[in-house]
Design a protein around this motif. Structure first.
Motif, mmCIF file in Angstrom:
data_model
loop_
_atom_site.group_PDB
_atom_site.id
_atom_site.type_symbol
_atom_site.label_atom_id
_atom_site.label_comp_id
_atom_site.label_asym_id
_atom_site.label_seq_id
_atom_site.Cartn_x
_atom_site.Cartn_y
_atom_site.Cartn_z
ATOM 1 N N TYR A 1 0.850 -0.841 -0.508
ATOM 2 C CA TYR A 1 -0.073 0.161 -0.727
ATOM 3 C C TYR A 1 0.961 1.301 -0.353
ATOM 4 O O TYR A 1 1.827 1.423 0.688
ATOM 5 N N GLU A 2 0.495 2.598 -0.549
ATOM 6 C CA GLU A 2 0.764 3.456 -0.259
ATOM 7 C C GLU A 2 -0.292 4.559 0.036
ATOM 8 O O GLU A 2 -1.428 4.227 -0.374
ATOM 9 N N CYS B 1 -3.749 5.339 3.399
ATOM 10 C CA CYS B 1 -3.427 4.459 1.735
ATOM 11 C C CYS B 1 -4.121 3.553 0.977
ATOM 12 O O CYS B 1 -5.128 3.182 1.795
ATOM 13 N N ARG C 1 -3.983 0.733 -2.669
ATOM 14 C CA ARG C 1 -3.454 -0.023 -3.154
ATOM 15 C C ARG C 1 -2.096 0.444 -3.580
ATOM 16 O O ARG C 1 -2.744 1.292 -4.864
ATOM 17 N N GLN C 2 -1.172 0.002 -3.705
ATOM 18 C CA GLN C 2 -0.010 0.448 -4.568
ATOM 19 C C GLN C 2 -0.486 0.541 -6.449
ATOM 20 O O GLN C 2 -0.685 -0.040 -6.641
ATOM 21 N N GLN C 3 -0.358 1.795 -6.626
ATOM 22 C CA GLN C 3 -0.070 1.945 -8.731
ATOM 23 C C GLN C 3 0.511 0.688 -9.226
ATOM 24 O O GLN C 3 1.461 0.615 -9.051
ATOM 25 N N SER D 1 6.265 -7.459 -2.689
ATOM 26 C CA SER D 1 5.968 -6.915 -0.968
ATOM 27 C C SER D 1 6.533 -7.103 0.027
ATOM 28 O O SER D 1 7.284 -5.918 1.096
ATOM 29 N N ALA E 1 10.174 -0.114 -6.255
ATOM 30 C CA ALA E 1 8.296 -0.589 -5.297
ATOM 31 C C ALA E 1 7.600 -0.059 -6.701
ATOM 32 O O ALA E 1 6.350 -0.451 -6.895
ATOM 33 N N LYS E 2 8.092 0.357 -7.818
ATOM 34 C CA LYS E 2 7.009 1.174 -9.174
ATOM 35 C C LYS E 2 7.786 -0.648 -9.936
ATOM 36 O O LYS E 2 6.606 -0.856 -11.090
#
Length: 800
Positions: free
Chosen positions: A289-290, A306, A308-310, A402, A424-425
């Protein structure tokens, strides 16, 4: 009218010290028909631990009910227990105050609890007594509700309830919103209650949960009759655990949720609050999560939570797994699914097979863990504690990336931001498309980071002697020189015993205060180590916040938050500024300092003695909130240790206790003495070391003592205070004199000081203070032991 709405509004008084009731009329432990309790009468429990009284008339009606009348036996009926009494007889019921504090209406004779028709424990107000249940029992929901205010016992806006859904937990509500949460019952204790769990062991009481088809309740079970624990809430949402200790004849605060992580949902959905760190920013995101708003996250303690990460892949049967987060108060369990018969292996598989399952944890931590809790909605109010507290929580996330992102972001956050963002990306894409290349990259990147971390640890060990400061930010010398304009005189804020303090402005616009250790200070390095090690582990609204440090060759600096209102001595001793600080501000400052010292002595993870509490070491923020600073002289002692000795007495004349100044013995009572001196200085606007040629006493303490004995203590009040509440000021002077008594055993603890400042409790008469001359008052018996000389820090005095 229910009991909680009747007698509470007529000032029901329980738990009154018997010492204050010597002139009152005791009716024993019971009242029967034709007897009543009126103003001035009291019921006293058999063990003399509890007392009950009313400002109206409490009696038994002809129908056998307990009733409350307005003025006399023929007066207006205000309230009744309204229970069915069989058989109906004028003398078939009686009222008794039990040793537990429970007021019961029973059929005579009282043989056992089966004859109880009504009891006050079923209708509590703002206090939980030992053996009083809260929760659901036989269709009743027993709730604790605050008063409107300290002087208005009407129903307030705060309440404590047991949430039975999912896995049971206790929740404090404020204006119907969740304000604090205990965490679920993990088989041993409340999962989010580490401090009170520890206090229960130390103070001989236990916490008991009953959870079956008939009831879901919690209560205290007292193991030591000399200790009476209570939980109290007030109208502001403040919750505290107190204990009455017979030897001390007073209430002692054992615990209160004061950390930012204690407030419900501080970090929002899918956020985690780090209770173990002293850093200003405590919020982080769960793995995968971000932040919803990175800018809001940077500027505030809390956040909007936060997301969910894009770009993250689907979490539904797409090679996902679980990341273990240890030592946590698990998220709110009110909406979970609970399977108490499941194993942990089955629990993991159950969550993995359901794409809506976001996390899982064991319901019972005993014997390696059993039972299964699974979450399907927003994960709210997650807190991570220090090692040895809380339990493991398993978050659904990509099985490889993760784990690495979580490890890098928590353990190696201070290394290259670009690499972290890249991982992360792009990490998930690399693993899914080019697994071999991705694994080589991740292994190389991990080894590089570990090598950097190892080098940094060795460098820190060489310079500091330890790596205690790993949670702090390290500033380079160049950025500090730019921020302070090369330590220009215009930016100098002050000078202390171990160096100067400068105002600085970082490139991001943040104002800082830089404490630059003197290169010629013989004690500089040791004091620097002590201050960094201690203050890095502390966080309280009344302690100054450290941001980081800077070490370069012989330069050693501490970087603090900048407080615009300078130090307290600038206000109370500078005549031109004392006019701008009224009594309300002074009283708030006194309370804030007391709470800060109490945190050091009792509520922090360490037990710390400051040893240099004085006006110049209390800084004021923009709202005049006091913050204790300068921990260079502070000492950490064992949790069970009472005092310690030193061969080097270091401190400030005028604030040092006699046992420390003369014998090198320091304890928490040494800080109490210093606090007492500071309290009296705040009230008078004079330094303790100021001489008054018209007084036979060489210092402020002696002057106040003489005036106190003559009943003229208010004559010492700062003339700049044009108006003030005489009773409150007189009480503060009284408390100050209690703190500066010569014997350590006579001085109160800081928890007692905080309680005396906040409650109108009876105060004992102070004995003679330390460091006063023989007074001209013929009734005075104070001999001379010594006196304060000046207001400078002293070192290297040999203790005798």
């Amino acid at each position: 009218m229910p009991f909680a709405e009747g007698p509470r509004n007529l000032l029901l008084r329980l738990l009154l010290p018997l010492l204050s009731l010597q002139s009152c009329n005791s009716l024993g432990t019971t009242i029967t028909f034709n007897q009543s309790i009126k103003d001035g009468d009291f019921l006293i429990s058999k063990n003399k631990a509890f007392v009950l009284g009313f400002f109206r008339i409490l009696t038994i009606s002809t129908e056998g009910n307990l009733i409350l009348l307005h003025n006399n036996s023929q007066g207006l009926l205000l309230w009744s227990t309204n229970v069915s009494v069989t058989p109906v007889s004028n003398n078939s019921t009686m009222v008794q105050l039990l040793d537990s504090g429970n007021l019961v209406l029973v059929n005579q004779p009282i043989n056992n609890q089966s004859g109880v028709l009504w009891q006050s424990f079923d209708h509590p107000t703002h206090i939980i007594l030992a053996n009083m249940k809260i929760g659901l029992e036989q269709g009743k929901n027993i709730v604790i509700t605050s008063w409107n205010s300290q002087n208005d016992p009407g129903t307030g806006s705060c309440s404590i309830k047991t949430e039975p859904n999912g896995s049971p937990q206790i929740i404090l509500y404020k204006n119907l919103a969740k304000w604090w949460r205990s965490g679920h019952w993990d088989g041993l204790h409340w999962n989010g209650f580490p401090n009170i769990n520890r206090q229960s062991k130390n103070n001989s009481f236990d916490i008991v949960l009953v959870n079956n088809k008939d009831e879901v309740t919690t209560k205290f079970a007292v193991l030591d009759p000399a200790v009476i624990p209570i939980i109290e809430i007030d109208g502001s949402g403040s919750l505290q655990l107190l204990a009455w200790k017979g030897q001390q004849q007073g209430w002692v605060k054992l615990w209160s949720p004061t950390d930012v992580c204690d407030k419900y949902g501080t970090c929002g959905p899918f956020g985690v609050c780090k209770a173990y760190t002293a850093n200003w920013v405590k919020c982080g995101c769960l793995p995968g999560y971000e932040p919803n708003s990175p800018e809001e996250w940077r500027l505030r303690e809390g956040s909007g939570g936060c997301k969910r990460q894009q770009g993250a892949p689907s979490m539904c049967r797409n090679r996902e797994g679980f990341v273990k987060i240890p030592n946590v108060k698990v998220p709110d369990t009110s909406t979970i699914k609970l399977d108490i018969n499941s194993s942990m292996e089955a629990c993991e598989q159950k969550c993995l097979n359901n794409c809506s399952c976001l996390a899982y944890a064991s319901a019972d931590v005993r014997n390696g863990g059993s039972g299964c809790m699974t979450w399907y909605e927003d994960l709210m109010d997650t807190t991570q504690f220090a090692q040895g507290q809380g339990q493991d929580l398993y978050i659904r996330a990509d099985a490889i990336v993760s784990v690495l992102v979580f490890w890098f972001s928590h353990s190696l956050a201070k290394y290259t931001k670009k690499s972290k963002r890249f991982l992360a990306k792009k990490g998930m894409w690399l693993i899914l498309v080019f697994p071999p290349i991705a694994m080589i990259f991740l292994i190389f990147f991990g080894c590089w980071c570990l090598r950097r971390k190892t080098k940094g640890s060795l460098r820190e060990t060489k310079q500091y002697g330890s790596t205690t400061h790993k949670d702090l930010e390290y500033f380079d010398l160049k950025s500090i020189l730019v921020a302070t304009d090369n330590f220009s005189t215009a930016n100098k804020l002050g000078e202390g015993g171990f160096g100067s303090v400068y105002k600085g402005l970082l490139a991001n616009g943040e104002e800082i205060a830089v404490k630059r250790l003197s290169k010629n200070s013989g004690q500089g390095l040791e004091q620097f180590k002590a201050e960094v090690k201690l203050i890095a582990k502390l966080q309280h609204r009344n302690l100054v916040r450290i941001l980081g440090c800077c070490i370069n060759a012989e330069e050693k600096m501490l970087i603090y938050e900048y407080l615009p209102n300078k130090s307290l001595d600038f206000f109370i001793f500078g005549r031109s500024r004392s006019l701008s600080i009224d009594w309300k501000d002074r009283f708030d400052i006194i309370n804030g300092i007391a709470r800060g010292v109490l945190y050091l002595h009792q509520d922090s993870r360490l037990k710390i003695i400051h040893r240099d509490i004085k006006a110049s070491n209390v800084l004021l923020d923009s709202t005049m909130n006091p913050k204790i600073s300068d921990f260079g002289l502070a000492k950490m002692i064992g949790e069970d240790q009472i005092q310690a000795n030193t061969n080097r007495v270091i401190g400030t004349y005028g604030y040092m206790s006699p046992e420390y100044a003369m014998e090198g013995r320091y304890s928490t009572k040494s800080d109490v003495f210093s606090f007492g001196v500071l309290l009296l200085e705040i009230i008078s606007g004079k330094r303790n070391t100021n001489y008054n040629l018209e007084s036979p006493s060489p210092n402020l303490i002696g002057q106040i003592w003489d005036m106190w004995r003559e009943g003229q203590a208010l004559g010492i009040v700062d003339p700049s205070l044009s108006s003030y509440p005489a009773h409150e000021v007189s009480r503060c002077i009284h408390i100050g004199l209690l703190c500066v008594q010569e014997s350590t055993t006579d001085r109160p603890t800081m928890s007692e000081v905080v309680y005396m400042l906040g409650k109108e409790t009876p105060l004992t008469s102070p004995k003679k203070p330390a460091f006063i001359l023989q007074s001209s008052n013929p009734n005075s018996e104070a001999p001379r032991r010594g006196h304060s000389l000046n207001n400078v820090t002293i070192t290297m005095l040999e203790a005798r």
